[in-house]
Design an enzyme around this catalytic site. Structure first.
Site, PDB file in Angstrom:
ATOM      1  N   LYS A 129       0.863  -1.195   0.000  1.00  0.00           N
ATOM      2  CA  LYS A 129       0.000   0.000   0.000  1.00  0.00           C
ATOM      3  C   LYS A 129       0.888   1.230   0.000  1.00  0.00           C
ATOM      4  CE  LYS A 129      -4.373   1.247   0.163  1.00  0.00           C
ATOM      5  NZ  LYS A 129      -5.582   0.612  -0.372  1.00  0.00           N
ATOM      6  N   ASP A 169      -6.963   4.623  -4.583  1.00  0.00           N
ATOM      7  CA  ASP A 169      -7.616   4.488  -3.277  1.00  0.00           C
ATOM      8  C   ASP A 169      -8.229   5.870  -3.010  1.00  0.00           C
ATOM      9  OD1 ASP A 169      -7.751   2.544  -0.767  1.00  0.00           O
ATOM     10  OD2 ASP A 169      -7.309   4.496   0.072  1.00  0.00           O
TER      11      ASP A 169
END
Ligand code: NDP
Length: 449
Positions: A129, A169
């Site tokens: 991430k 995201d």
């Protein structure tokens, strides 16, 4: 809080100690540890080979300066992150978040969750991430482009279609992915389509990727409702957020016959008893990038806008939290239960606090955790990689069929694993164990690396 197994307790204490000041990461790790007691009792090698300690330690963490120049000519400095958590199953894979709240602990919590989520898809992708504390709200296209170019100027040396493949995201959609892909291409002089997913269809994106997380969460919850002979048809639904995940959750819930009566953004929520007008919502959020209050202003009488407050005060049969972490508290869960909620599906990552999750479970509410329910986004990203690698482009129907199949498989794997480990109906336990076992077995096979 659920008791942690005595063999796992010292490992957890050490992980919390080594990662001080990262509450969201602690929360995500603790939740997985709460599920693993029954696994280590059955398979002691996971402890003997230190697989649990290893899985909690990222393989690599990159933190970097992102300098850029705003429209007034001022130099701005942000911080960039990429946590390459686990590559036992495939290249690191996970989104990039641009939001002022981003820090290392938040990226680690998201990366940790991503390991298990990606394993649950059954596809060959590891977990990672990234992000930055850059706030895209109120920034011009030119500013966003210069920021993305600076961000990628550092990050590109750590990426590659066989190394690490980011996606979007919060705060990162197809505009930002486009600017980042452009800069990657310029710096590397390679047209490496598979290095980023969530791309526009014009240059290697996948059909149904934009819709995938919201559609996937809705497919998961529909199947979960089916275990109780229920469905979305005729249900009253509340979806928090009004970004990518929320909009396509609303679209699929409507397609399944449900009525979505409320949605939100960080400034408040709107209630439309006639059902959210999806065309108007898309125009306001996807095209004009305006605040949610604009929805109420454009609709006029009959639509309520509540600034601040909790969207979970709006009574519903099914709740789909799809905005951000810890947005649904224990207090909110008690209100939802009192108002008769029968199912909750996490579209966002960790939107329900631990107190909220245990409130739902104690009340017998069907509860789908994000690492299973929102895995449709990353699964379709893996399908995008597959299309890029074979220089192919699938139809919307073919891609959505694969997505639906994957979500049903994830649902069934969670349900069967929960059953096997003596906790039928506990999707949290099922998801954590099914994901963990797949990654831990692969790590074990690769030796101590
Ligand atoms: P977007 O940026 O498209 O939308 C986020 C939405 O949540 C916006 O409406 C935003 O409002 C709202 N929001 C953000 N922070 C807060 C807050 N503190 N309080 C209330 N509302 C807030 O992001 P996504 O839809 O892509 O992501 C939503 C969630 O889903 C995240 O948890 C993400 O990690 C998760 N997720 C996303 C995937 C994807 O494919 N995009 C895949 C899997 C999970 P505002 O505009 O006012 O900030």
């Amino acid at each position: 809080m659920t008791q942690i197994d005595e063999k796992l307790e010292p490992i957890l204490v050490e992980v919390l100690h080594r990662n001080a000041g990262e509450p969201e990461f602690h929360q995500a790790v603790r939740e997985v540890f709460e599920s693993l007691g029954r696994v280590v009792a059955k398979h002691p090698t996971y402890i003997e080979h230190a697989l649990i300690e290893r899985i909690c330690e990222p393989e690599r963490q990159i933190i970097f300066r992102v300098p850029w120049v705003d429209d007034q000519g001022n130099v701005q400095i942000n911080r960039g992150f990429r946590v390459q958590f686990n590559s036992a199953l495939g290249p690191y894979k996970g989104g990039i978040r641009f939001h002022p709240s981003v820090n290392l602990g938040i990226i680690k919590f998201l990366g940790f969750e991503q390991i298990f989520k990606n394993a649950l898809t059954g596809l060959p992708i590891g977990g990672g991430k990234g992000g930055s504390d850059f706030n895209p709200h109120g920034r011009s296209d030119g500013e966003v482009m210069r920021f993305c170019q600076s961000f990628m100027t550092e990050l590109h040396r750590h990426l590659g279609e066989y190394i690490d493949v980011p996606a979007g995201d919060i705060g990162v959609g197809k505009r930002e992915i486009g600017y980042m892909f452009g800069q990657y291409k310029r710096l590397t002089n390679r047209y490496e389509s598979g290095v980023l997913t969530g791309k526009d269809l014009a240059y290697g994106g996948s059909r149904a990727r934009r819709e995938a997380t919201g559609y996937g969460a809705t497919y998961f919850v529909e199947r979960m409702l089916g275990t109780k002979n229920e469905s979305f048809d005729g249900k009253r639904v509340v979806v928090s957020g009004s970004g990518n995940v929320a909009i396509y959750t609303i679209e699929k819930v409507i397609a399944f016959g449900g009525k979505v009566v409320a949605c939100s953004d960080s400034s408040g929520y709107v209630v439309d008893e006639n059902g959210i007008d999806l065309g108007l919502l898309k125009e306001i959020k996807e095209v004009r990038r305006e605040r949610i209050s604009e929805y109420a202003r454009r609709k006029g009488s009959g639509v309520e806008h509540v600034a601040g407050g909790s969207i979970w005060d709006v009574p519903c049969d099914v709740a789909m939290p799809s905005a951000t972490q810890n947005e649904l508290t224990g207090r909110d869960a008690r209100v939802l239960v009192k108002n008769g909620v029968i199912a909750v599906g996490e579209g966002a990552n960790m939107p329900c606090t631990p107190e909220a999750v245990s409130t739902f479970q104690k009340a017998g509410v069907l509860f789908a955790p994000g690492k299973a329910a929102n895995a449709g986004g990353v699964a379709t990203s893996a399908l995008e990689m597959q299309q890029n690698a074979s220089r192919d482009s699938w139809s919307f129907a073919r891609t959505e069929d694969r997505l639906a199949q994957i979500m049903n498989n994830i649902h069934d794997a969670c349900a069967e694993t929960a059953e096997e480990y003596g906790a039928p109906g506990n999707y949290v336990l099922g998801a954590n164990i099914a994901g963990f076992v797949r990654v831990a077995d692969a790590m074990d096979a690769l030796g101590v690396i």
